[in-house]
Design a protein around this motif. Structure first.
Motif, PDB file in Angstrom:
ATOM      1  N   HIS A 207       0.813  -1.220   0.000  1.00 32.59           N
ATOM      2  CA  HIS A 207       0.000   0.000   0.000  1.00 32.59           C
ATOM      3  C   HIS A 207       0.850   1.277   0.000  1.00 32.59           C
ATOM      4  CE1 HIS A 207      -2.667  -3.106   1.362  1.00 32.59           C
ATOM      5  NE2 HIS A 207      -3.707  -2.288   1.355  1.00 32.59           N
ATOM      6  N   LEU A 208       0.189   2.421  -0.138  1.00 31.53           N
ATOM      7  CA  LEU A 208       0.823   3.702   0.156  1.00 31.53           C
ATOM      8  C   LEU A 208       0.890   3.837   1.681  1.00 31.53           C
ATOM      9  CD1 LEU A 208      -0.781   6.229  -2.342  1.00 31.53           C
ATOM     10  CD2 LEU A 208       1.597   5.480  -2.261  1.00 31.53           C
ATOM     11  N   ASP A 209       1.950   4.471   2.185  1.00 30.81           N
ATOM     12  CA  ASP A 209       2.136   4.569   3.643  1.00 30.81           C
ATOM     13  C   ASP A 209       0.941   5.224   4.345  1.00 30.81           C
ATOM     14  OD1 ASP A 209       2.704   7.093   2.591  1.00 30.81           O
ATOM     15  OD2 ASP A 209       4.712   7.242   3.460  1.00 30.81           O
ATOM     16  N   LEU A 210       0.446   6.310   3.756  1.00 28.37           N
ATOM     17  CA  LEU A 210      -0.659   7.014   4.402  1.00 28.37           C
ATOM     18  C   LEU A 210      -1.944   6.180   4.388  1.00 28.37           C
ATOM     19  CD1 LEU A 210      -1.886   9.493   5.724  1.00 28.37           C
ATOM     20  CD2 LEU A 210      -2.134  10.525   3.460  1.00 28.37           C
ATOM     21  N   ASP A 211      -2.201   5.506   3.277  1.00 24.19           N
ATOM     22  CA  ASP A 211      -3.388   4.643   3.202  1.00 24.19           C
ATOM     23  C   ASP A 211      -3.314   3.570   4.285  1.00 24.19           C
ATOM     24  OD1 ASP A 211      -4.168   6.097   1.046  1.00 24.19           O
ATOM     25  OD2 ASP A 211      -3.699   4.577  -0.456  1.00 24.19           O
ATOM     26  N   ALA A 212      -2.130   2.989   4.471  1.00 28.96           N
ATOM     27  CA  ALA A 212      -1.948   1.954   5.493  1.00 28.96           C
ATOM     28  C   ALA A 212      -2.271   2.521   6.868  1.00 28.96           C
ATOM     29  CB  ALA A 212      -0.514   1.437   5.461  1.00 28.96           C
ATOM     30  N   PHE A 213      -1.798   3.718   7.124  1.00 32.81           N
ATOM     31  CA  PHE A 213      -2.015   4.358   8.422  1.00 32.81           C
ATOM     32  C   PHE A 213      -3.508   4.605   8.664  1.00 32.81           C
ATOM     33  CE2 PHE A 213      -2.107   8.104  11.241  1.00 32.81           C
ATOM     34  CZ  PHE A 213      -1.343   7.610  12.293  1.00 32.81           C
ATOM     35  N   VAL A 214      -4.186   5.134   7.645  1.00 33.70           N
ATOM     36  CA  VAL A 214      -5.617   5.434   7.789  1.00 33.70           C
ATOM     37  C   VAL A 214      -6.414   4.139   8.019  1.00 33.70           C
ATOM     38  CG1 VAL A 214      -7.662   6.339   6.591  1.00 33.70           C
ATOM     39  CG2 VAL A 214      -5.486   7.579   6.464  1.00 33.70           C
ATOM     40  N   ILE A 215      -6.135   3.117   7.223  1.00 33.76           N
ATOM     41  CA  ILE A 215      -6.823   1.830   7.375  1.00 33.76           C
ATOM     42  C   ILE A 215      -6.630   1.303   8.802  1.00 33.76           C
ATOM     43  CG2 ILE A 215      -6.738  -0.631   6.703  1.00 33.76           C
ATOM     44  CD1 ILE A 215      -5.966   0.376   3.838  1.00 33.76           C
ATOM     45  N   TYR A 216      -5.384   1.401   9.295  1.00 35.11           N
ATOM     46  CA  TYR A 216      -5.061   0.833  10.605  1.00 35.11           C
ATOM     47  C   TYR A 216      -5.757   1.581  11.747  1.00 35.11           C
ATOM     48  CZ  TYR A 216      -2.311  -0.832  14.565  1.00 35.11           C
ATOM     49  OH  TYR A 216      -1.930  -1.370  15.762  1.00 35.11           O
ATOM     50  N   VAL A 217      -5.619   2.918  11.781  1.00 35.02           N
ATOM     51  CA  VAL A 217      -6.198   3.644  12.929  1.00 35.02           C
ATOM     52  C   VAL A 217      -7.724   3.589  12.911  1.00 35.02           C
ATOM     53  CG1 VAL A 217      -4.228   5.176  13.304  1.00 35.02           C
ATOM     54  CG2 VAL A 217      -6.092   5.942  11.826  1.00 35.02           C
ATOM     55  N   GLN A 218      -8.300   3.478  11.714  1.00 33.04           N
ATOM     56  CA  GLN A 218      -9.774   3.413  11.641  1.00 33.04           C
ATOM     57  C   GLN A 218     -10.318   2.142  12.276  1.00 33.04           C
ATOM     58  OE1 GLN A 218     -10.507   4.177   7.425  1.00 33.04           O
ATOM     59  NE2 GLN A 218     -11.499   6.116   7.945  1.00 33.04           N
ATOM     60  N   GLN A 219      -9.548   1.037  12.195  1.00 34.90           N
ATOM     61  CA  GLN A 219     -10.083  -0.212  12.729  1.00 34.90           C
ATOM     62  C   GLN A 219      -9.679  -0.438  14.196  1.00 34.90           C
ATOM     63  OE1 GLN A 219      -7.984  -3.412  13.093  1.00 34.90           O
ATOM     64  NE2 GLN A 219      -6.440  -1.768  13.223  1.00 34.90           N
ATOM     65  N   LEU A 220      -8.897   0.469  14.787  1.00 33.89           N
ATOM     66  CA  LEU A 220      -8.549   0.333  16.206  1.00 33.89           C
ATOM     67  C   LEU A 220      -9.759   0.689  17.056  1.00 33.89           C
ATOM     68  CD1 LEU A 220      -5.031   2.076  16.370  1.00 33.89           C
ATOM     69  CD2 LEU A 220      -5.507  -0.375  16.619  1.00 33.89           C
ATOM     70  N   PRO A 221      -9.879   0.120  18.289  1.00 39.23           N
ATOM     71  CA  PRO A 221     -10.940   0.566  19.193  1.00 39.23           C
ATOM     72  C   PRO A 221     -10.753   2.062  19.474  1.00 39.23           C
ATOM     73  CG  PRO A 221      -9.723  -1.324  20.107  1.00 39.23           C
ATOM     74  CD  PRO A 221      -8.988  -0.877  18.885  1.00 39.23           C
ATOM     75  N   GLN A 222     -11.840   2.825  19.384  1.00 39.92           N
ATOM     76  CA  GLN A 222     -11.751   4.286  19.569  1.00 39.92           C
ATOM     77  C   GLN A 222     -12.145   4.669  20.996  1.00 39.92           C
ATOM     78  OE1 GLN A 222     -10.594   6.200  16.921  1.00 39.92           O
ATOM     79  NE2 GLN A 222     -10.349   4.278  15.820  1.00 39.92           N
ATOM     80  N   PRO A 223     -11.580   5.683  21.622  1.00 37.79           N
ATOM     81  CA  PRO A 223     -10.425   6.405  21.086  1.00 37.79           C
ATOM     82  C   PRO A 223      -9.183   5.522  21.118  1.00 37.79           C
ATOM     83  CG  PRO A 223     -10.868   7.127  23.329  1.00 37.79           C
ATOM     84  CD  PRO A 223     -11.964   6.168  22.972  1.00 37.79           C
ATOM     85  N   PHE A 224      -8.336   5.662  20.089  1.00 41.97           N
ATOM     86  CA  PHE A 224      -7.168   4.782  20.006  1.00 41.97           C
ATOM     87  C   PHE A 224      -5.974   5.375  20.766  1.00 41.97           C
ATOM     88  CE2 PHE A 224      -4.299   6.950  17.083  1.00 41.97           C
ATOM     89  CZ  PHE A 224      -5.139   7.856  16.459  1.00 41.97           C
ATOM     90  N   SER A 225      -5.029   4.491  21.035  1.00 41.46           N
ATOM     91  CA  SER A 225      -3.887   4.867  21.861  1.00 41.46           C
ATOM     92  C   SER A 225      -2.624   4.226  21.292  1.00 41.46           C
ATOM     93  CB  SER A 225      -4.154   4.360  23.287  1.00 41.46           C
ATOM     94  OG  SER A 225      -2.992   4.446  24.059  1.00 41.46           O
ATOM     95  N   ALA A 226      -1.485   4.791  21.566  1.00 39.73           N
ATOM     96  CA  ALA A 226      -0.204   4.162  21.201  1.00 39.73           C
ATOM     97  C   ALA A 226       0.833   4.653  22.191  1.00 39.73           C
ATOM     98  CB  ALA A 226       0.207   4.534  19.772  1.00 39.73           C
ATOM     99  N   LYS A 227       1.665   3.731  22.660  1.00 40.12           N
ATOM    100  CA  LYS A 227       2.633   4.100  23.705  1.00 40.12           C
ATOM    101  C   LYS A 227       4.014   3.513  23.409  1.00 40.12           C
ATOM    102  CE  LYS A 227      -0.460   5.017  27.473  1.00 40.12           C
ATOM    103  NZ  LYS A 227      -1.715   4.356  27.843  1.00 40.12           N
ATOM    104  N   VAL A 228       4.985   4.018  24.137  1.00 46.09           N
ATOM    105  CA  VAL A 228       6.308   3.404  24.155  1.00 46.09           C
ATOM    106  C   VAL A 228       6.200   2.170  25.035  1.00 46.09           C
ATOM    107  CG1 VAL A 228       8.661   3.674  25.022  1.00 46.09           C
ATOM    108  CG2 VAL A 228       7.570   5.542  23.768  1.00 46.09           C
TER     109      VAL A 228
END
Ligand SMILES: [Zn+2]
Length: 526
Positions: free
Chosen positions: A497-518
Motif C-alpha cells: 500500500h501507500l504509507d498514508l493509506d496503510a495508516f488510515v486503514i489501521y487507525v480506523q479499525q482500532l478501538p476508539q479512542p485509540f492509543s499508542a505508547k512506548v
C-alpha cells in the motif's frame, strides 16, 4: 520515416527551412509542405497547482494555447504518468480532477505510464471509459484515447488498449503508437495487473508499424513512457536510446517520459524528446511533412519551461482547479479516528517513540508481515489528542511513499539495526528506525557496527540469525535511503500500500479512542 534525402545533410535542411520561411511568408507552404506542431507533456503527476514559479495546469494551458495560436495544425499529446503519486487535490478524487483539466486543455492523445496502473487495470479503465467510484461518484471518462501496444491480455495476447491511433492534421495522417516501461510490473501493485503481460516495447512497436504503413501513413510518432538521460555532449543513453536504435526506421519521433529529465536530440535518425516533469515544461515539436508523399522533411523540437511570472493563468482551467480545491477541503477535514492522548514522535533515550510504534504497526498490519521498519525522518509531525482528520494524518506522512514487502534473515536484521549508527566525519549520526513485530537491546559502549546486543520476536523468543522473516518498509529505506544499504540485499520484494493509506486503514479499525505508547521495543543497556 524521415526522408533520407534530407535528413543527414544540414546544408540542405538549412536550405529547406529558408525556403520554408520564404514560402510560408509568401503563402506557398500550403502547396506541398505542411508544418505540423506536436505539443507534449510527460510525468505530470496531477500537479494542478504551481510549485513556486514553475508549472501549474492553468499556466501550462496558457502556454499551450499560445503555441496553438501560432500554428493551427497542432496536436497535444502526453507520454504517461499524468496521474498517480499526485497531490491531495487530485489524488483524493481518484485523479479525476487531473483528467478533466487535461480534457479542458485539449489533449488529443496519450499513453499510460506505470503510475496509471497504480490502482490496477480496472481503475484505469474506469478513468478512460467512465464509471463509479466510492471516493467520487460517477465519472464520465477521459475525453481522449490512451494507446498502449505493449500491455497484452495474458490469455489472448491482445493489447488491453488500442495499440495505436491515427490523427489527420492539415490533410496529412499521423500514426501514433503507445508503449510503457517494462519496469511497470515491478513498481505497481501486482494484484491490479494480474491479467496482463508487458512485452518488449520494440517488438510491440514493430508489430503495428506495417499496419500503419498499409493504411498509407508515413509519419509515425511513438509515445513511450520509457526514459533515459541526455549527457552534456548531447548523447542520449538509456532504454529510450536502445528502443530508438532497435525499432523500425519508419518511426520518426519518440516522445519519452518516466525519467523526469530533459531530452532533445536524435538517435538513429529519430527525434527523441522529454520535457522534465510536473508540468514545469513541455516539448514543442515542429514537423515539416511533404503532403505529396507523406514523408517527414524535417523534425525539430524545443523544450519550453512553464514560468508562472511570464503569463496569465488560463481562467477556465484555474476556475476548475479552484472548484476541486473546495471539494477536497471537506475530505481533508474529515475525521478518521479519535486519539485518546497526544501521540508524539519524541524518542526515549533508547530510540523508541509512540508515534513511530503506531506507524510501524500500521505498516505491518496492512502488509501482513512479521516485521516492520520505519525511518524516523519520515514522521513529520506529532499526532494531537482528540479528533484526527485525514489532513492531519497526511501532515504526519506527506511523502506518498509506497510500502515494499520483502524477506530478510535475522542476521540482516542485526546488520541493518547496526547501520543506525553511522560515522560521518568526526560525528556519529544516529537514526533509530521505528519498529514493529520485534524488539532489541543495544549498548553504547560497544563499537559502531556492533552496538546491537539481543534481538527478540514479539513473543519474546530470540530471533534466529539464519531464519528468514517477512518484513515491510517504505520504498525510501527499502531502496537504501539514509544509508540503510542492507535493505537493498533483501529478497521476495513486492509492492504493497501507500504509507498514508496503510495508516488510515489501521487507525480506523482500532478501538476508539485509540492509543499508542512506548512499550520497550528498543532497550538501551548502557
Ligand atoms: Zn514512470
Amino acid at each position: 520515416m524521415l526522408n533520407n534525402r534530407y535528413r543527414s545533410t544540414p546544408i540542405l535542411s538549412l536550405f529547406i527551412s529558408l525556403l520554408l520561411s520564404f514560402a510560408s511568408a509568401a503563402g506557398l507552404v500550403e502547396d506541398h509542405l505542411v508544418e505540423v506542431q506536436i505539443l507534449s507533456v510527460n510525468d505530470f503527476h496531477g500537479s494542478l497547482l504551481p510549485s513556486d514559479t514553475t508549472g501549474g495546469a492553468a499556466y501550462l494551458a496558457t502556454y499551450l494555447r499560445q503555441r496553438e495560436a501560432e500554428n493551427p495544425h497542432t496536436l497535444i499529446v502526453h507520454a504517461g504518468d499524468m496521474v498517480g503519486a499526485s497531490p491531495v487535490v487530485s489524488s483524493l478524487l481518484q485523479d479525476e480532477p487531473t483528467i478533466e483539466v487535461l480534457q479542458l486543455i485539449g489533449f488529443d492523445l496519450g499513453v499510460p505510464g506505470n503510475h496509471e496502473f497504480d490502482e490496477g487495470l480496472a481503475e484505469l479503465q474506469r478513468l478512460i471509459y467512465g464509471g463509479r467510484h466510492d471516493a467520487t461518484s460517477y465519472f464520465a471518462g477521459m475525453g481522449f484515447p490512451l494507446i498502449l501496444a505493449n500491455a497484452v491480455d495474458k490469455q489472448t495476447g491482445d493489447p488491453i488498449l488500442p495499440p495505436y491511433a491515427i490523427r489527420v492534421v492539415a490533410g496529412v495522417p499521423l500514426g501514433f503508437i503507445g508503449v510503457c516501461t517494462l519496469e511497470t510490473p515491478s513498481i505497481v501493485m501486482p494484484g491490479g495487473i494480474a491479467d496482463l503481460d508487458f512485452i518488449d516495447p520494440v517488438e510491440a512497436i514493430d508489430r503495428w508499424v506495417p499496419e500503419l504503413q498499409a493504411r498509407g501513413i508515413e509519419t509515425i510518432v511513438v509515445l513511450a513512457h520509457e526514459g533515459g538521460l541526455q549527457l552534456k555532449d548531447g548523447t542520449i543513453i538509456g532504454p529510450i536510446a536502445d528502443i530508438a536504435r532497435a525499432v523500425d526506421d519508419e518511426v520518426d519521433i519518440i516522445i519519452s517520459g518516466h525519467t523526469h529529465t530533459y531530452i532533445n536530440g536524435t538517435v538513429d535518425g529519430k527525434l527523441i524528446v522529454q520535457a522534465g516533469h510536473h508540468g514545469a515544461a513541455f516539448a514543442d515539436i515542429d514537423v515539416v511533412i511533404d503532403k505529396t508523399n507523406g514523408d517527414v522533411v524535417t523534425a525539430q523540437a524545443e523544450i519550453v519551461k512553464v514560468v508562472t511570472t511570464d503569463v496569465e493563468p488560463d481562467r477556465r482551467v484555474a476556475a476548475l482547479i479552484a472548484r476541486y480545491e473546495e471539494t477536497v477541503r471537506s475530505l481533508v477535514d474529515r475525521v478518521i479516528a479519535v486519539a485518546a492522548h497526544d501521540i508524539t514522535r519524541a524518542q526515549t533515550r533508547a530510540g523508541e517513540s509512540a508515534l513511530g510504534n503506531l506507524i510501524a504497526d500500521s505498516q505491518r498490519h496492512v502488509a501482513g508481515t512479521q516485521l516492520a521498519f520505519m525511518n524516523p525522518g519520515g514522521i513529520r509531525t506529532d499526532l494531537a489528542a482528540g479528533e484526527l482528520t485525514w489532513g492531519e494524518a497526511y501532515a504526519i506522512q506527506p511523502f506518498g511513499n509506497t510500502l515494499i514487502t520483502f524477506t530478510l534473515t535475522g542476521d540482516q536484521v542485526r546488520r541493518v539495526l547496526n547501520q543506525q549508527w553511522q560515522q560521518q566525519g568526526d560525528q556519529i549520526a544516529v537514526r533509530f528506525l521505528q519498529i514493529s513485530g520485534f524488539g532489541y537491546s543495544w549498548d553504547d559502549t560497544r563499537p559502531i557496527g556492533d552496538k546491537v546486543v539481543d534481538i527478540w520476536l514479539e513473543d519474546g523468543t530470540p530471533m534466529s540469525a539464519t531464519a528468514r522473516y517477512t518484513a515491510v518498509a517504505n520504498e525510501f529505506i527499502a531502496t537504501g535511503g539514509n544509508n540503510f544499504t542492507v535493505f537493498t540485499e533483501t529478497q521476495d520484494r513486492a509492492v504493497s500500500h501507500l504509507d498514508l493509506d496503510a495508516f488510515v486503514i489501521y487507525v480506523q479499525q482500532l478501538p476508539q479512542p485509540f492509543s499508542a505508547k512506548v512499550v520497550g521495543r528498543i532497550k538501551r543497556l548502557k
